[in-house]
Design a protein around this motif. Sequence first.
Motif, PDB file in Angstrom:
ATOM      1  N   LEU A  70      64.100  29.966  38.126  1.00  0.00           N
ATOM      2  CA  LEU A  70      63.447  29.693  36.851  1.00  0.00           C
ATOM      3  C   LEU A  70      62.169  28.878  37.001  1.00  0.00           C
ATOM      4  N   GLU A  71      61.934  28.308  38.185  1.00  0.00           N
ATOM      5  CA  GLU A  71      60.670  27.632  38.474  1.00  0.00           C
ATOM      6  C   GLU A  71      59.570  28.641  38.804  1.00  0.00           C
ATOM      7  N   GLU A  72      59.965  29.881  39.126  1.00  0.00           N
ATOM      8  CA  GLU A  72      59.003  30.944  39.413  1.00  0.00           C
ATOM      9  C   GLU A  72      58.478  31.547  38.109  1.00  0.00           C
ATOM     10  N   ARG A  73      57.396  32.274  38.197  1.00  0.00           N
ATOM     11  CA  ARG A  73      56.870  33.026  37.053  1.00  0.00           C
ATOM     12  C   ARG A  73      57.873  34.117  36.698  1.00  0.00           C
ATOM     13  N   GLY A  74      58.225  34.196  35.422  1.00  0.00           N
ATOM     14  CA  GLY A  74      59.201  35.183  34.988  1.00  0.00           C
ATOM     15  C   GLY A  74      58.607  36.547  34.710  1.00  0.00           C
ATOM     16  N   ASN A  75      57.360  36.569  34.246  1.00  0.00           N
ATOM     17  CA  ASN A  75      56.685  37.833  33.939  1.00  0.00           C
ATOM     18  C   ASN A  75      57.528  38.747  33.052  1.00  0.00           C
ATOM     19  N   GLY A  76      58.226  38.156  32.068  1.00  0.00           N
ATOM     20  CA  GLY A  76      59.019  38.936  31.120  1.00  0.00           C
ATOM     21  C   GLY A  76      60.343  39.463  31.660  1.00  0.00           C
ATOM     22  N   ARG A  77      60.748  38.993  32.831  1.00  0.00           N
ATOM     23  CA  ARG A  77      62.012  39.451  33.416  1.00  0.00           C
ATOM     24  C   ARG A  77      63.194  38.693  32.823  1.00  0.00           C
ATOM     25  N   VAL A  78      64.400  39.183  33.148  1.00  0.00           N
ATOM     26  CA  VAL A  78      65.649  38.549  32.720  1.00  0.00           C
ATOM     27  C   VAL A  78      66.442  38.191  33.964  1.00  0.00           C
ATOM     28  N   LEU A  79      66.820  36.924  34.086  1.00  0.00           N
ATOM     29  CA  LEU A  79      67.667  36.485  35.190  1.00  0.00           C
ATOM     30  C   LEU A  79      69.115  36.701  34.788  1.00  0.00           C
ATOM     31  N   VAL A  80      69.850  37.472  35.589  1.00  0.00           N
ATOM     32  CA  VAL A  80      71.265  37.721  35.341  1.00  0.00           C
ATOM     33  C   VAL A  80      72.047  37.043  36.466  1.00  0.00           C
ATOM     34  N   VAL A  81      72.837  36.039  36.088  1.00  0.00           N
ATOM     35  CA  VAL A  81      73.544  35.207  37.052  1.00  0.00           C
ATOM     36  C   VAL A  81      75.044  35.473  36.993  1.00  0.00           C
ATOM     37  N   ASP A  82      75.592  35.918  38.104  1.00  0.00           N
ATOM     38  CA  ASP A  82      77.045  36.022  38.219  1.00  0.00           C
ATOM     39  C   ASP A  82      77.543  34.683  38.725  1.00  0.00           C
ATOM     40  N   GLY A  83      78.054  33.891  37.804  1.00  0.00           N
ATOM     41  CA  GLY A  83      78.591  32.580  38.146  1.00  0.00           C
ATOM     42  C   GLY A  83      80.090  32.630  38.388  1.00  0.00           C
ATOM     43  N   GLY A  84      80.619  33.822  38.658  1.00  0.00           N
ATOM     44  CA  GLY A  84      82.044  33.971  38.947  1.00  0.00           C
ATOM     45  C   GLY A  84      82.926  33.776  37.733  1.00  0.00           C
ATOM     46  N   GLY A  85      82.336  33.675  36.543  1.00  0.00           N
ATOM     47  CA  GLY A  85      83.121  33.474  35.331  1.00  0.00           C
ATOM     48  C   GLY A  85      83.740  32.092  35.229  1.00  0.00           C
ATOM     49  N   SER A  86      83.254  31.152  36.026  1.00  0.00           N
ATOM     50  CA  SER A  86      83.830  29.803  36.034  1.00  0.00           C
ATOM     51  C   SER A  86      83.617  29.096  34.697  1.00  0.00           C
ATOM     52  N   LEU A  87      84.674  28.487  34.214  1.00  0.00           N
ATOM     53  CA  LEU A  87      84.630  27.682  32.994  1.00  0.00           C
ATOM     54  C   LEU A  87      84.854  26.201  33.321  1.00  0.00           C
ATOM     55  N   ARG A  88      84.640  25.816  34.591  1.00  0.00           N
ATOM     56  CA  ARG A  88      84.903  24.439  35.023  1.00  0.00           C
ATOM     57  C   ARG A  88      83.672  23.541  35.023  1.00  0.00           C
ATOM     58  N   CYS A  89      82.466  24.127  34.921  1.00  0.00           N
ATOM     59  CA  CYS A  89      81.235  23.342  34.862  1.00  0.00           C
ATOM     60  C   CYS A  89      80.110  24.250  34.377  1.00  0.00           C
ATOM     61  N   ALA A  90      78.983  23.645  34.032  1.00  0.00           N
ATOM     62  CA  ALA A  90      77.831  24.406  33.557  1.00  0.00           C
ATOM     63  C   ALA A  90      76.869  24.645  34.706  1.00  0.00           C
ATOM     64  N   ILE A  91      76.392  25.892  34.827  1.00  0.00           N
ATOM     65  CA  ILE A  91      75.416  26.184  35.876  1.00  0.00           C
ATOM     66  C   ILE A  91      74.000  26.343  35.313  1.00  0.00           C
ATOM     67  N   LEU A  92      73.855  26.118  34.008  1.00  0.00           N
ATOM     68  CA  LEU A  92      72.542  26.186  33.377  1.00  0.00           C
ATOM     69  C   LEU A  92      72.467  25.134  32.283  1.00  0.00           C
ATOM     70  N   GLY A  93      71.361  24.370  32.279  1.00  0.00           N
ATOM     71  CA  GLY A  93      71.172  23.329  31.277  1.00  0.00           C
ATOM     72  C   GLY A  93      69.837  23.455  30.573  1.00  0.00           C
ATOM     73  N   GLY A  94      69.563  22.494  29.729  1.00  0.00           N
ATOM     74  CA  GLY A  94      68.375  22.519  28.885  1.00  0.00           C
ATOM     75  C   GLY A  94      67.062  22.469  29.633  1.00  0.00           C
ATOM     76  N   ASN A  95      66.947  21.643  30.668  1.00  0.00           N
ATOM     77  CA  ASN A  95      65.680  21.539  31.401  1.00  0.00           C
ATOM     78  C   ASN A  95      65.296  22.843  32.094  1.00  0.00           C
ATOM     79  N   PRO A  96      66.210  23.497  32.822  1.00  0.00           N
ATOM     80  CA  PRO A  96      65.839  24.790  33.418  1.00  0.00           C
ATOM     81  C   PRO A  96      65.508  25.858  32.378  1.00  0.00           C
ATOM     82  N   VAL A  97      66.175  25.830  31.233  1.00  0.00           N
ATOM     83  CA  VAL A  97      65.873  26.806  30.188  1.00  0.00           C
ATOM     84  C   VAL A  97      64.476  26.552  29.634  1.00  0.00           C
ATOM     85  N   GLN A  98      64.123  25.290  29.424  1.00  0.00           N
ATOM     86  CA  GLN A  98      62.768  24.948  28.980  1.00  0.00           C
ATOM     87  C   GLN A  98      61.749  25.434  29.997  1.00  0.00           C
TER      88      GLN A  98
END
Length: 165
Positions: free
Chosen positions: A57-85
């Motif tokens: 997410l620090e790279e240029r997105g150029n309109g792309r969509v990042l699809v992350v397979d986080g293994g379906g884990s519900l034990r912690c968050a792998i994405l927060g507000g700062n990276p989304v910003q």
Amino acid sequence: MAFATAEACDINSHLIQNGELRALQPIFQIYGRRQVFSGQIVTLKVFEDNVLVREFLEERGNGRVLVVDGGGSLRCAILGGNPVQQAQNNGWAGIIVNGCVRDVDEINGCDIGVRALASHPMKANKRGIGERHVPIHIGGTRINDGEWLYADTDGILISKAELSV
């Protein structure tokens, strides 16, 4: 954007039949201000670790969509507000996370599409372990790097080629 996933399914039934157009199972919650988004897919596979997510997410997105397979884990968050910003500022169209997010108020303030299984207050690990640009399997379908994603409030479609509606 006037794209509607239901309409795309109706118009492209032949692509559904031959497997070139697939719908993800309706397991994802909607976050972010952009409820309708699309773009070419970049895949990432991690487990309870967000270092590579942040790097992408620090790279240029150029309109792309990042699809992350986080293994379906519900034990912690792998994405927060700062990276989304940062993703918003770098021109990413959206992020799909087969896992959890945190800082939901911050994420919901961003003009970007985000889908995730749930929210969770705990942070992810920081080991930097994962695989980039690999085929992943989430929401009942295989997703390949370079395919196209279309999302709205009805659901998420994956297409082998860019759709025109």
